[in-house]
Write a protein that holds these residues in place. Structure first.
Motif, PDB file in Angstrom:
ATOM      1  N   GLY B  59     -11.437   3.565   6.966  1.00 21.99           N
ATOM      2  CA  GLY B  59     -10.762   4.698   6.357  1.00 21.99           C
ATOM      3  C   GLY B  59     -11.559   5.290   5.215  1.00 21.99           C
ATOM      4  N   GLU B  60     -11.026   6.362   4.642  1.00 24.06           N
ATOM      5  CA  GLU B  60     -11.748   7.075   3.597  1.00 24.06           C
ATOM      6  C   GLU B  60     -10.809   7.435   2.456  1.00 24.06           C
ATOM      7  OE1 GLU B  60     -13.332  10.868   4.753  1.00 24.06           O
ATOM      8  OE2 GLU B  60     -14.726  10.937   3.068  1.00 24.06           O
ATOM      9  N   ILE B  61     -11.313   7.293   1.243  1.00 19.14           N
ATOM     10  CA  ILE B  61     -10.551   7.718   0.068  1.00 19.14           C
ATOM     11  C   ILE B  61     -11.419   8.682  -0.728  1.00 19.14           C
ATOM     12  CG2 ILE B  61      -9.437   6.985  -2.070  1.00 19.14           C
ATOM     13  CD1 ILE B  61      -9.121   4.220  -0.828  1.00 19.14           C
ATOM     14  N   THR B  62     -10.905   9.878  -0.997  1.00 15.07           N
ATOM     15  CA  THR B  62     -11.654  10.781  -1.868  1.00 15.07           C
ATOM     16  C   THR B  62     -10.843  11.058  -3.117  1.00 15.07           C
ATOM     17  OG1 THR B  62     -10.750  12.773  -0.845  1.00 15.07           O
ATOM     18  CG2 THR B  62     -12.825  11.937   0.057  1.00 15.07           C
ATOM     19  N   VAL B  63     -11.551  11.182  -4.234  1.00 17.61           N
ATOM     20  CA  VAL B  63     -10.943  11.575  -5.496  1.00 17.61           C
ATOM     21  C   VAL B  63     -11.664  12.839  -5.929  1.00 17.61           C
ATOM     22  CG1 VAL B  63     -10.521  10.942  -7.895  1.00 17.61           C
ATOM     23  CG2 VAL B  63     -10.393   9.202  -6.107  1.00 17.61           C
ATOM     24  N   ASP B  64     -10.902  13.927  -6.114  1.00 20.57           N
ATOM     25  CA  ASP B  64     -11.533  15.196  -6.467  1.00 20.57           C
ATOM     26  C   ASP B  64     -12.542  15.616  -5.393  1.00 20.57           C
ATOM     27  OD1 ASP B  64     -10.667  16.681  -8.496  1.00 20.57           O
ATOM     28  OD2 ASP B  64     -12.038  15.880 -10.018  1.00 20.57           O
ATOM     29  N   GLY B  65     -12.241  15.305  -4.162  1.00 19.55           N
ATOM     30  CA  GLY B  65     -13.079  15.762  -3.062  1.00 19.55           C
ATOM     31  C   GLY B  65     -14.229  14.867  -2.670  1.00 19.55           C
ATOM     32  N   ALA B  66     -14.528  13.823  -3.484  1.00 17.23           N
ATOM     33  CA  ALA B  66     -15.669  12.973  -3.156  1.00 17.23           C
ATOM     34  C   ALA B  66     -15.232  11.507  -3.112  1.00 17.23           C
ATOM     35  CB  ALA B  66     -16.768  13.153  -4.199  1.00 17.23           C
ATOM     36  N   PRO B  67     -15.771  10.730  -2.157  1.00 16.45           N
ATOM     37  CA  PRO B  67     -15.486   9.298  -2.166  1.00 16.45           C
ATOM     38  C   PRO B  67     -16.140   8.642  -3.383  1.00 16.45           C
ATOM     39  CG  PRO B  67     -16.892   9.895  -0.284  1.00 16.45           C
ATOM     40  CD  PRO B  67     -16.714  11.123  -1.100  1.00 16.45           C
ATOM     41  N   ILE B  68     -15.536   7.543  -3.885  1.00 18.32           N
ATOM     42  CA  ILE B  68     -16.076   6.899  -5.085  1.00 18.32           C
ATOM     43  C   ILE B  68     -17.280   6.016  -4.745  1.00 18.32           C
ATOM     44  CG2 ILE B  68     -15.570   5.204  -6.905  1.00 18.32           C
ATOM     45  CD1 ILE B  68     -14.305   7.936  -7.339  1.00 18.32           C
ATOM     46  N   GLY B  69     -17.173   5.239  -3.690  1.00 18.52           N
ATOM     47  CA  GLY B  69     -18.213   4.245  -3.425  1.00 18.52           C
ATOM     48  C   GLY B  69     -19.230   4.662  -2.372  1.00 18.52           C
ATOM     49  N   TYR B  70     -19.086   5.884  -1.841  1.00 14.77           N
ATOM     50  CA  TYR B  70     -19.920   6.250  -0.693  1.00 14.77           C
ATOM     51  C   TYR B  70     -20.439   7.675  -0.800  1.00 14.77           C
ATOM     52  CZ  TYR B  70     -17.274   2.292   1.090  1.00 14.77           C
ATOM     53  OH  TYR B  70     -16.693   1.068   1.233  1.00 14.77           O
ATOM     54  N   ARG B  71     -21.467   7.928  -0.002  1.00 14.84           N
ATOM     55  CA  ARG B  71     -21.974   9.282   0.190  1.00 14.84           C
ATOM     56  C   ARG B  71     -21.696   9.619   1.644  1.00 14.84           C
ATOM     57  NH1 ARG B  71     -26.799  10.628   2.280  1.00 14.84           N
ATOM     58  NH2 ARG B  71     -27.420   8.436   2.200  1.00 14.84           N
ATOM     59  N   ARG B  72     -21.054  10.780   1.841  1.00 14.79           N
ATOM     60  CA  ARG B  72     -20.695  11.123   3.212  1.00 14.79           C
ATOM     61  C   ARG B  72     -21.776  11.989   3.829  1.00 14.79           C
ATOM     62  NH1 ARG B  72     -14.999  12.387   5.919  1.00 14.79           N
ATOM     63  NH2 ARG B  72     -15.856  12.716   7.998  1.00 14.79           N
ATOM     64  N   ALA B  73     -22.214  11.618   5.025  1.00 13.98           N
ATOM     65  CA  ALA B  73     -23.152  12.454   5.777  1.00 13.98           C
ATOM     66  C   ALA B  73     -22.687  12.442   7.225  1.00 13.98           C
ATOM     67  CB  ALA B  73     -24.572  11.917   5.656  1.00 13.98           C
ATOM     68  N   GLY B  74     -22.172  13.579   7.693  1.00 18.43           N
ATOM     69  CA  GLY B  74     -21.624  13.639   9.045  1.00 18.43           C
ATOM     70  C   GLY B  74     -20.411  12.742   9.142  1.00 18.43           C
ATOM     71  N   ASP B  75     -20.417  11.868  10.139  1.00 18.00           N
ATOM     72  CA  ASP B  75     -19.276  10.988  10.304  1.00 18.00           C
ATOM     73  C   ASP B  75     -19.560   9.585   9.751  1.00 18.00           C
ATOM     74  OD1 ASP B  75     -21.143  10.280  12.109  1.00 18.00           O
ATOM     75  OD2 ASP B  75     -19.767   9.989  13.797  1.00 18.00           O
ATOM     76  N   ARG B  76     -20.571   9.504   8.864  1.00 13.28           N
ATOM     77  CA  ARG B  76     -20.901   8.195   8.279  1.00 13.28           C
ATOM     78  C   ARG B  76     -20.629   8.197   6.772  1.00 13.28           C
ATOM     79  NH1 ARG B  76     -24.883   5.649  11.792  1.00 13.28           N
ATOM     80  NH2 ARG B  76     -23.894   5.945  13.811  1.00 13.28           N
TER      81      ARG B  76
END
Lengths: 285, 253
Positions: B59-76
């Protein structure tokens, strides 16, 4: 009102009125008094025998107590202790970090080191380093015998030994800090180094200082073992004198008194260091 | 209003124990979300995954539009280095159940620590801010004290001031009054109530039902790693649709 009651106490009737509060009479501790007297008497007898026994030759002790050779030996003992303590704890902290690391290889190396250097008697280790030339005659083209003077052997041997024990002391200190403290620091965005220096280490110091003080005093006296490889520390300096004069006991007393004086000073220092790191904890809730 | 926290199908297990079994939740900016539920329902774990103190398994959690622990690129989602996680985390304040003040630092140093160390602000400026925050939680006169000299309620208020010192966009409270003596609960709730009135975005895990009714914009009821129901307090607390919610409320009210 209470003073009034007290003034009349001797003539007061045996059965107090309903309002009177009974007085508390502490128990008489005859056993404690007896024990104290017995111990003091025994101590006095022992002290008297030491002072009156001519074989101690206290006048000779006084003569040699501050001679140049003895003071030079004392100085070597002091700086050797300091250097071994600092290097030993620096290496020990690194080994503790190894042992607490998430990396299994580092953990194994840390544990292996501690096991190895705690199992080799320090005397054996010093003799091995002293004879290292038999194992490795040259290192990088330099003759090993020239590389490692007896003093260098003392520093290396004692440091490696000390580090194994320091590693355990530091590791214990770090484990004594609540894990929640690290998590709180992480939640606040504090970096790894900052968490270590500002949050974990100051709290770990409370558990590190008492055993470290113990080790410091142990090391101070432990350095006397270097006399076997002819490093002229405090003990060896006095030995050199009594080999010449045959005044064995008074010169051993000179060394003993100096060790006692330095240990006393270190103990006082430790008290203040402990107080410093206890800040924020001694107050009641 | 814009969505501040977006939680999508988050799963988390500790070994064989599934703690979160697919959580979807949106928290809008400026709103107070109160999470209720029995012990072991996963509410604290959910809160901790939001600022990446726990990593979600799926799953994914975003705060203010960005995930805290990850960088999103495509579906990764690529895991970020710790430095970057710490930087992103400073926009979220976290208040622990057991306060977790730094016992060897004064109250003032506790509050000043993060702005100076993590946000690289000057000490004078940070101290000025800290004193203002301590005044706001009613502890301006205790700035030189050590945490051990304060009551539990005072310690928790310092912890709130410490979290606020980062000027966070979002505040997370993990059972902030559960470790307190009953007579000290009110003073901490007063501070949280005041923050709510100022329009701070908050997610509060608590057992204080009355407080939830009064302050929450949204009440979320969790049980067994799932969200059972959510909605305005009047609906969830006043007229719960689900049997499990009713059973829980009957027990705690």
């Amino acid at each position: 009102m209470s003073s009034d009651t007290l003034a009349h106490a001797p003539t007061a009737p045996e059965t107090p009125g309903p309002a009177a509060v009974p007085r508390i009479v502490p128990q008489r501790r005859y056993g404690q008094w007896t024990a104290a007297v017995v111990v003091l008497v025994l101590l006095g007898l022992a002290l008297a025998s030491v002072v009156r026994n001519q074989a101690f030759q206290w006048d000779v002790v006084a003569d040699y107590f501050t001679t140049g050779a003895v003071l030079r030996g004392l100085w070597l003992t002091l700086w050797l202790t300091a250097v071994v303590m600092v290097l030993g704890f620096a290496l020990g902290a690194l080994l503790a970090a190894f042992r607490l690391s998430a990396n299994p290889v580092l953990r194994a190396v840390g544990s292996g080191y501690v096991w190895l250097f705690r199992s080799i008697p320090i005397l054996v280790q010093l003799l091995l380093w002293f004879n290292i030339g038999a194992l490795y005659p040259t290192v990088l083209g330099v003759r090993t015998v020239n590389l490692l003077s007896p003093v260098a052997v003392a520093v290396v041997g004692l440091t490696l030994h000390e580090a194994a024990y320091a590693a355990e002391v530091v590791r214990g200190g770090i484990l004594s800090v609540d894990r929640g403290q690290v998590e709180a620091a992480q939640a606040l965005g504090l970096g790894r180094l900052r968490r270590w220096w500002r949050i974990v280490l100051p709290q770990a110091m409370r558990s590190i200082v008492p055993p470290a003080g113990n080790m410091l005093i142990g090391t101070l006296k432990g350095t006397s073992i270097v006399s076997v490889i002819a490093v002229d520390d405090l003990l060896f300096s006095t030995q050199l004198i009594y080999h010449r004069t045959y005044q064995v006991i008074p010169l051993l007393m000179v060394a003993t008194l100096w060790y006692a004086v330095v240990t006393g000073v270190l103990g006082i220092g430790q008290h203040y260091v402990e107080k410093h790191y206890a800040r924020g904890t001694e107050q009641a809730r | 209003m814009t969505v501040m926290v977006d939680i999508r199908s988050v799963h988390k297990s500790f070994g064989p124990l599934d703690v979160l079994k697919g959580i979807d939740l949106q928290v809008r900016a400026g709103e107070v979300t109160v999470v209720l539920g029995p012990s072991g329902s996963g509410k604290s774990t959910l809160l901790r995954t939001i600022n990446h103190l726990e990593k979600a398994d799926r799953g994914e959690i975003t705060v203010d539009g960005a995930p805290i622990g990850y960088r999103r690129a495509g579906d990764r989602l690529y895991e970020l280095p710790e430095r970057e996680v710490l930087r992103r985390r400073t926009k979220i304040g976290f208040v622990f159940q057991d306060f977790r003040l730094f016992p060897h630092l004064t109250v003032l140093d506790n509050v000043v620590e993060a702005p100076v160390a993590a946000l690289k602000r000057s000490r004078e400026e940070a101290e000025e801010d800290a004193l203002r925050l301590l005044a706001r939680v009613g502890l301006a006169d205790r700035s030189r004290a050590y945490p051990g000299q304060l009551s539990g309620g005072q310690q928790q208020r310092v912890a709130i001031a410490r979290a606020l010192a980062l000027k966070p966009r979002l505040l997370l409270f993990d059972e902030p009054t559960s470790a307190l003596d009953p007579e000290l609960v009110g003073e901490v709730l007063d501070v949280i109530r005041d923050l709510a009135a100022r329009g701070t975005t908050m997610i509060v895990v608590t057992h204080e039902i009355a407080f939830a009714r009064e302050v929450a914009d949204t009440v979320v009821f969790m049980d067994d790693g799932r969200i059972v129901e959510q909605g305005p307090p009047d609906a969830v607390l006043g007229a719960p649709r689900e049997e499990r919610t009713r059973a829980f409320l009957a027990k705690v009210l």
